[in-house]
Design a protein around this motif. Structure first.
Motif, short mmCIF file in Angstrom:
data_model
loop_
_atom_site.label_atom_id
_atom_site.label_comp_id
_atom_site.label_asym_id
_atom_site.label_seq_id
_atom_site.Cartn_x
_atom_site.Cartn_y
_atom_site.Cartn_z
N ALA A 6 2.99 -4.66 -5.75
CA ALA A 6 3.58 -5.95 -5.37
C ALA A 6 4.70 -5.76 -4.35
CB ALA A 6 4.11 -6.67 -6.61
N HIS A 7 5.51 -4.69 -4.54
CA HIS A 7 6.61 -4.42 -3.61
C HIS A 7 6.06 -4.04 -2.23
CE1 HIS A 7 10.80 -3.48 -2.69
NE2 HIS A 7 10.40 -2.36 -2.11
N ALA A 8 5.03 -3.22 -2.22
CA ALA A 8 4.41 -2.84 -0.95
C ALA A 8 3.82 -4.06 -0.24
CB ALA A 8 3.33 -1.78 -1.19
N ALA A 9 3.18 -4.93 -1.01
CA ALA A 9 2.61 -6.14 -0.42
C ALA A 9 3.68 -7.03 0.18
CB ALA A 9 1.81 -6.89 -1.48
N ALA A 10 4.85 -7.11 -0.51
CA ALA A 10 5.94 -7.93 0.00
C ALA A 10 6.48 -7.40 1.33
CB ALA A 10 7.07 -7.99 -1.04
N ARG A 11 6.39 -6.08 1.54
CA ARG A 11 6.82 -5.47 2.79
C ARG A 11 5.71 -5.44 3.84
NH1 ARG A 11 11.82 -2.50 2.38
NH2 ARG A 11 11.32 -1.73 4.46
N GLY A 12 4.53 -5.90 3.48
CA GLY A 12 3.42 -5.88 4.43
C GLY A 12 2.82 -4.50 4.62
N MET A 13 3.01 -3.61 3.64
CA MET A 13 2.51 -2.25 3.75
C MET A 13 1.05 -2.16 3.31
SD MET A 13 5.77 -0.24 2.05
CE MET A 13 5.06 1.40 2.27
N LYS A 14 0.30 -1.30 3.96
CA LYS A 14 -1.05 -0.96 3.54
C LYS A 14 -1.01 0.44 2.94
CE LYS A 14 -3.37 -3.82 7.01
NZ LYS A 14 -4.35 -3.85 8.14
N VAL A 15 -1.19 0.52 1.64
CA VAL A 15 -1.00 1.78 0.91
C VAL A 15 -2.24 2.08 0.09
CG1 VAL A 15 0.49 3.07 -0.66
CG2 VAL A 15 1.45 1.22 0.75
N LEU A 37 11.60 3.91 1.87
CA LEU A 37 11.80 4.98 2.85
C LEU A 37 10.48 5.33 3.54
CD1 LEU A 37 14.09 6.79 3.91
CD2 LEU A 37 13.47 8.47 2.16
N LEU A 38 9.42 5.32 2.78
CA LEU A 38 8.09 5.58 3.35
C LEU A 38 7.76 4.53 4.41
CD1 LEU A 38 5.42 7.18 3.26
CD2 LEU A 38 4.70 5.68 1.38
N ASP A 39 8.06 3.28 4.12
CA ASP A 39 7.80 2.21 5.07
C ASP A 39 8.65 2.39 6.33
OD1 ASP A 39 6.71 -0.18 6.04
OD2 ASP A 39 8.28 -1.40 5.14
N ARG A 99 8.30 6.20 13.12
CA ARG A 99 7.46 7.26 13.70
C ARG A 99 6.11 6.73 14.19
NH1 ARG A 99 8.20 12.31 9.45
NH2 ARG A 99 10.47 12.21 9.26
N GLN A 100 5.88 5.45 13.94
CA GLN A 100 4.61 4.83 14.32
C GLN A 100 3.43 5.61 13.74
OE1 GLN A 100 4.29 3.42 18.38
NE2 GLN A 100 6.50 3.50 18.65
N ARG A 101 3.56 5.94 12.47
CA ARG A 101 2.52 6.65 11.74
C ARG A 101 2.05 5.78 10.58
NH1 ARG A 101 4.75 12.49 10.16
NH2 ARG A 101 2.82 12.40 8.91
N PRO A 102 0.80 5.86 10.21
CA PRO A 102 0.32 5.08 9.07
C PRO A 102 0.91 5.63 7.77
CG PRO A 102 -1.39 6.57 9.81
CD PRO A 102 -0.27 6.65 10.84
N VAL A 103 0.92 4.80 6.76
CA VAL A 103 1.38 5.22 5.43
C VAL A 103 0.28 6.07 4.81
CG1 VAL A 103 2.06 4.46 3.13
CG2 VAL A 103 2.83 3.19 5.15
N THR A 104 0.54 7.36 4.70
CA THR A 104 -0.46 8.30 4.18
C THR A 104 0.18 9.23 3.17
OG1 THR A 104 0.01 9.92 5.93
CG2 THR A 104 -1.72 8.27 6.37
#
Length: 229
Positions: free
Chosen positions: A169-178, A203-205, A211-216
């Motif tokens: 839910a937190h990742a979704a609120a930040r618009g992250m694709k994890v 911090l990951l976000d 760094r313009q890197r995907p969340v991996t």
């Protein structure tokens, strides 16, 4: 020097709706009633650091009828007792919230004692929070007694599946694709408290953006290894 990117992703404000209840459904129901202005006893919340105490108090402050008044220990410590009481007498808030009360200095403890008595006389609900059970609070005896008379709830820690729900839910609120493997690694190798888990996710976000890197998973490992140095 790497230029930071402006992160304009909206972060969900604390609310009773985005608190993952887990085994705390009775507590959440009580806070919803308080937010709706229903009469009831004052409340004391306690639980370990990162259990969600501050989230719940800030959510209640935002959602309570006529808005609740949220004060943390620093605010109470840094306000003269008479000034604090005068401000409480003037506010129209129907719920007064005091966070981390175990950190209150002696004069501030006296101010909180007076505030609780004032609230009782005016039919106002007080919600206080700290990380100790009422009997273990390092406070003056009369204040500890007042806290002990409140309806007390220990915030129960989340199970792993509930922690995963919160992280998602937190990742979704930040618009992250994890991916699921990132969450799995974080939960297996990160600290167990929610505050630390969410901090690593934030911090990951940030690193992903700058760094313009995907969340991996490799990026997560890199961040966690750096934090251990």
């Amino acid at each position: 020097m790497r230029q930071l990117l402006l992160d304009i992703r909206p972060i969900a404000a604390p609310s009773l709706n985005n608190f993952v209840a887990g085994a705390n459904r009775e507590l959440l129901a009580r806070l919803r009633s308080t937010a709706a202005g229903e009469p009831g006893p004052s409340i004391y919340l306690w639980g370990e650091t990162g259990s969600g105490r501050t989230h719940l108090l800030r959510a209640l402050a935002a959602e309570a009828s006529a808005r609740g008044l949220y004060l943390d220990a620093d605010q109470v410590n840094n306000t003269a007792a008479d000034t604090l009481i005068a401000a409480l007498q003037a506010t129209r808030a129907g719920v007064w919230l005091f966070d981390d009360i175990r950190l209150l200095e002696p004069l501030a403890q006296g101010a909180l004692f007076r505030a609780i008595n004032l609230a009782a006389a005016r039919g106002i609900t007080v919600v206080a929070a700290a990380d100790d059970a009422p009997r273990d609070l390092p406070l003056r005896e009369d204040l500890r007694t007042r806290i002990g008379q409140m309806l007390a709830f220990r915030i129960q820690p989340l199970q792993d599946e509930e922690r995963l729900e919160l992280l998602q839910a937190h990742a979704a609120a930040r618009g992250m694709k994890v991916d699921v493997d990132v969450f799995d690694y974080l939960m297996r190798h990160g600290r167990r408290d929610i505050r630390s888990l969410l901090g690593i996710l934030d911090l990951l976000d940030e690193h992903s953006l700058t760094r313009q890197r995907p969340v991996t998973l490799p990026l997560l490992r890199e961040i966690m290894q750096t934090r251990l140095l």
